[in-house]
Design an enzyme around this catalytic site. Sequence first.
Site, PDB file in Angstrom:
ATOM      1  N   GLY A 159       1.562  11.195  -0.212  1.00 26.32           N
ATOM      2  CA  GLY A 159       1.826  11.771  -1.525  1.00 26.32           C
ATOM      3  C   GLY A 159       2.823  12.911  -1.447  1.00 26.32           C
ATOM      4  O   GLY A 159       3.600  13.000  -0.490  1.00 26.32           O
ATOM      5  N   HIS A 166       8.971  12.800  -2.689  1.00 23.12           N
ATOM      6  CA  HIS A 166      10.307  13.339  -2.989  1.00 23.12           C
ATOM      7  C   HIS A 166      11.307  12.204  -2.802  1.00 23.12           C
ATOM      8  O   HIS A 166      10.922  11.063  -2.467  1.00 23.12           O
ATOM      9  CB  HIS A 166      10.624  14.547  -2.107  1.00 23.12           C
ATOM     10  CG  HIS A 166      10.412  14.296  -0.642  1.00 23.12           C
ATOM     11  ND1 HIS A 166      11.180  13.421   0.092  1.00 23.12           N
ATOM     12  CD2 HIS A 166       9.483  14.775   0.217  1.00 23.12           C
ATOM     13  CE1 HIS A 166      10.762  13.405   1.333  1.00 23.12           C
ATOM     14  NE2 HIS A 166       9.724  14.200   1.436  1.00 23.12           N
ATOM     15  N   GLU A 167      12.588  12.533  -2.973  1.00 21.38           N
ATOM     16  CA  GLU A 167      13.647  11.505  -2.907  1.00 21.38           C
ATOM     17  C   GLU A 167      13.595  10.703  -1.596  1.00 21.38           C
ATOM     18  O   GLU A 167      13.935   9.533  -1.581  1.00 21.38           O
ATOM     19  CB  GLU A 167      15.022  12.148  -3.057  1.00 21.38           C
ATOM     20  CG  GLU A 167      15.583  12.110  -4.460  1.00 21.38           C
ATOM     21  CD  GLU A 167      15.603  10.713  -5.101  1.00 21.38           C
ATOM     22  OE1 GLU A 167      16.037   9.741  -4.451  1.00 21.38           O
ATOM     23  OE2 GLU A 167      15.164  10.587  -6.255  1.00 21.38           O
ATOM     24  N   GLY A 168      13.203  11.379  -0.504  1.00 22.37           N
ATOM     25  CA  GLY A 168      13.123  10.677   0.786  1.00 22.37           C
ATOM     26  C   GLY A 168      12.158   9.499   0.692  1.00 22.37           C
ATOM     27  O   GLY A 168      12.473   8.378   1.120  1.00 22.37           O
ATOM     28  N   HIS A 169      10.978   9.738   0.097  1.00 25.94           N
ATOM     29  CA  HIS A 169      10.010   8.640  -0.071  1.00 25.94           C
ATOM     30  C   HIS A 169      10.583   7.563  -0.990  1.00 25.94           C
ATOM     31  O   HIS A 169      10.401   6.371  -0.765  1.00 25.94           O
ATOM     32  CB  HIS A 169       8.711   9.150  -0.709  1.00 25.94           C
ATOM     33  CG  HIS A 169       7.961  10.132   0.119  1.00 25.94           C
ATOM     34  ND1 HIS A 169       7.875  11.466  -0.212  1.00 25.94           N
ATOM     35  CD2 HIS A 169       7.252   9.983   1.253  1.00 25.94           C
ATOM     36  CE1 HIS A 169       7.125  12.092   0.685  1.00 25.94           C
ATOM     37  NE2 HIS A 169       6.750  11.225   1.585  1.00 25.94           N
ATOM     38  N   GLY A 221      10.091   6.542   7.426  1.00 26.37           N
ATOM     39  CA  GLY A 221      11.297   7.356   7.528  1.00 26.37           C
ATOM     40  C   GLY A 221      11.608   7.694   8.982  1.00 26.37           C
ATOM     41  O   GLY A 221      10.701   7.920   9.791  1.00 26.37           O
ATOM     42  N   LYS A 240      12.901  10.389   9.736  1.00 25.98           N
ATOM     43  CA  LYS A 240      12.639  11.841   9.822  1.00 25.98           C
ATOM     44  C   LYS A 240      11.515  12.119  10.824  1.00 25.98           C
ATOM     45  O   LYS A 240      11.597  13.038  11.624  1.00 25.98           O
ATOM     46  CB  LYS A 240      12.275  12.338   8.419  1.00 25.98           C
ATOM     47  CG  LYS A 240      11.536  13.630   8.357  1.00 25.98           C
ATOM     48  CD  LYS A 240      12.476  14.766   8.123  1.00 25.98           C
ATOM     49  CE  LYS A 240      11.818  16.113   8.249  1.00 25.98           C
ATOM     50  NZ  LYS A 240      10.454  16.184   7.808  1.00 25.98           N
ATOM     51  N   GLN A 260       6.813   9.463  15.285  1.00 24.69           N
ATOM     52  CA  GLN A 260       5.825   8.641  14.578  1.00 24.69           C
ATOM     53  C   GLN A 260       6.316   7.195  14.458  1.00 24.69           C
ATOM     54  O   GLN A 260       5.559   6.241  14.679  1.00 24.69           O
ATOM     55  CB  GLN A 260       5.580   9.224  13.184  1.00 24.69           C
ATOM     56  CG  GLN A 260       4.820   8.298  12.249  1.00 24.69           C
ATOM     57  CD  GLN A 260       4.461   8.963  10.935  1.00 24.69           C
ATOM     58  OE1 GLN A 260       3.529   9.742  10.876  1.00 24.69           O
ATOM     59  NE2 GLN A 260       5.181   8.662   9.872  1.00 24.69           N
ATOM     60  N   SER A 273      11.831  17.033   2.941  1.00 31.58           N
ATOM     61  CA  SER A 273      10.447  17.073   3.414  1.00 31.58           C
ATOM     62  C   SER A 273       9.593  17.740   2.351  1.00 31.58           C
ATOM     63  O   SER A 273      10.066  18.643   1.649  1.00 31.58           O
ATOM     64  CB  SER A 273      10.382  17.901   4.701  1.00 31.58           C
ATOM     65  OG  SER A 273       9.057  18.307   4.961  1.00 31.58           O
TER      66      SER A 273
HETATM   67  O1  PAF Z   1       4.382   9.999   7.509  1.00 28.12           O
HETATM   68  C1  PAF Z   1       3.343  10.143   6.821  1.00 28.12           C
HETATM   69  O2  PAF Z   1       3.372  10.560   5.666  1.00 28.12           O
HETATM   70  C2  PAF Z   1       1.991   9.822   7.453  1.00 28.12           C
HETATM   71  O3  PAF Z   1       1.967  10.179   8.792  1.00 28.12           O
HETATM   72  C3  PAF Z   1       1.576   8.350   7.265  1.00 28.12           C
HETATM   73  C4  PAF Z   1       2.525   7.406   7.978  1.00 28.12           C
HETATM   74  C5  PAF Z   1       1.513   8.020   5.795  1.00 28.12           C
HETATM   75  C6  PAF Z   1       0.173   8.128   7.857  1.00 28.12           C
HETATM   76  O4  PAF Z   1      -0.782   8.931   7.238  1.00 28.12           O
END
Ligand code: PAF
Length: 279
Positions: A32, A35-38, A148, A150, A154, A186
């Site tokens: 949640g 922002h624009e990145g998502h 992402g 970013k 991960q 971010s």
């Molecule tokens: O990058 C994120 O926002 C979180 O680490 C993710 C991938 C949604 C897992 O909770």
Amino acid sequence: MIPILRTVAEMRPLVRGWKAQGQTVGVVPTMGALHEGHLSLVRAAKAGTDRVIVTIFVNPKQFNSADDLAKYPRTEEADAALLAPLQVDAVFAPAPDAVYPAGFATTVSVAGVAGPLDGALRPGHFDGVATVVTKLFGMTLADRAYFGQKDWQQLQVVRRMAVDLNLPVDIIGCETLREADGLAMSSRNTRLSASDRQTAPSLYAAMVAAASAMRLGEPAAAALPRAEARLLASGFEAVEYLALRDAETLDAAADLSRPLRLLAAAWLGGVRLIDNISV
Ligand code: PAF
């Protein structure tokens, strides 16, 4: 109105219906505070699959401190408003006990790539990410998942896990979106004071300068301490790491013929900023 689903029992028939019609399903996992990145991930998912699910779940298992978890912004209404014009097919926003019911006892733990950098500095963080991402894949039955770049480490952890566990999901890494001054987008940027917001782009600028010096042959042992000194002089309180690594394994960059990545984590005004670029 985008349907907001809270349980797997609601999710399954919807996704099975899409799949019965031969449609592909993309998932954009988020916590949640969109922002624009998502939104750029959502656009990539829309372009790459027939149906798109955005998950919104602030995953308690990936936080190192209860305080950080409590402070994490929860802005579901604003998030839904941002997603509405993108015509997402469903938002999946389960409650914590729908994801981790009583008796939950499984952890997905990735070795190797999850070990250094944020793995060492934030113990348990990548176990929490790997566990919830595995569950979100199982819950949504997605064919493709969009992350992402970013959060570079991960992304590599999720790729490794998907290969190792034969998860039938294509992992798509999308370019980092930046503000006009270079700062990587971010959710944490909103926590910067006005003056720290002015300073924050120094992180990307110092990284770009170090990367181009290294490309021209300067050893990392000279370029990286100079970049770190520049950051501290510009007002960053601390640089947790500024490291040149193998882009895939995140091991020390020994084989310079392989793709390399410069990754950084640094503190500014009590906010931890991370970024990474290719070298
Ligand atoms: O990058 C994120 O926002 C979180 O680490 C993710 C991938 C949604 C897992 O909770």
